[in-house]
Design an enzyme around this catalytic site. Structure first.
Site, PDB file in Angstrom:
ATOM      1  N   SER A 116       0.838  -1.207   0.000  1.00  0.00           N
ATOM      2  CA  SER A 116       0.000   0.000   0.000  1.00  0.00           C
ATOM      3  C   SER A 116       0.871   1.255   0.000  1.00  0.00           C
ATOM      4  CB  SER A 116      -1.011   0.032   1.136  1.00  0.00           C
ATOM      5  OG  SER A 116      -1.980   1.029   0.864  1.00  0.00           O
TER       6      SER A 116
ATOM      7  N   HIS B   2       3.843  14.117   5.855  1.00  0.00           N
ATOM      8  CA  HIS B   2       3.569  15.491   5.430  1.00  0.00           C
ATOM      9  C   HIS B   2       4.032  16.402   6.564  1.00  0.00           C
ATOM     10  CE1 HIS B   2       1.164  13.863   2.177  1.00  0.00           C
ATOM     11  NE2 HIS B   2       0.520  13.130   3.071  1.00  0.00           N
TER      12      HIS B   2
ATOM     13  N   CYS C 141      -1.598  -3.813   3.288  1.00  0.00           N
ATOM     14  CA  CYS C 141      -2.517  -4.926   3.057  1.00  0.00           C
ATOM     15  C   CYS C 141      -1.797  -6.259   3.243  1.00  0.00           C
ATOM     16  CB  CYS C 141      -3.084  -4.861   1.643  1.00  0.00           C
ATOM     17  SG  CYS C 141      -3.965  -3.339   1.311  1.00  0.00           S
TER      18      CYS C 141
END
EC number: 4.1.1.19
Length: 126
Positions: A74, A79, A94
């Site tokens: 995934s 940020h 996943c």
């Protein structure tokens, strides 16, 4: 008498995400260092790295860096908002054999926030 059968809901993903407060401003601007942290976090979590992209944003309170690693399982994302000494971290996988919490803990250890939050969610379908 009526009986109820519990059906186990399959877990398709594990999502660890959080917020880091009081992180060194210079570190939050260091795009290359943040890229290295994300790459190492993927390895530690036993994820298979596909690609890493990063962007540097300039301009007042919106200044910062975003690093996103696409992994076979995934993604990992950081940020940053240096003006607020603040970052968000998102690790989603996943893969049954990958460990998103290990990736999150590594990122936290490298960014050394004064405090942080962490959240965990199983992603499943019915």
């Amino acid at each position: 008498m009526q009986t109820t059968t519990q059906v186990k809901t399959p877990i398709v993903g594990k999502h660890v995400y959080g917020e880091l407060y009081g992180v060194d401003e210079a570190l939050l601007r260091d795009e290359e260092k943040l890229r290295r942290i994300v790459i190492e976090a993927a390895h530690i979590a036993k994820m298979h790295l596909v690609e890493v992209n990063s962007w540097r944003f300039k301009g007042g309170d919106k200044e910062g860096v975003s690093v996103i690693a696409l992994v076979l399982e995934s993604h990992i994302a950081i940020h940053t908002w240096p003006v607020y000494n603040y970052a968000t971290v998102d690790v989603y996988t996943c893969g049954e054999h990958s460990d998103p919490m290990a990736a999150f803990r590594y990122i936290v250890s490298q960014l050394a926030p004064k405090r942080f939050t962490v959240n965990y969610s199983d992603r499943s379908y019915k």
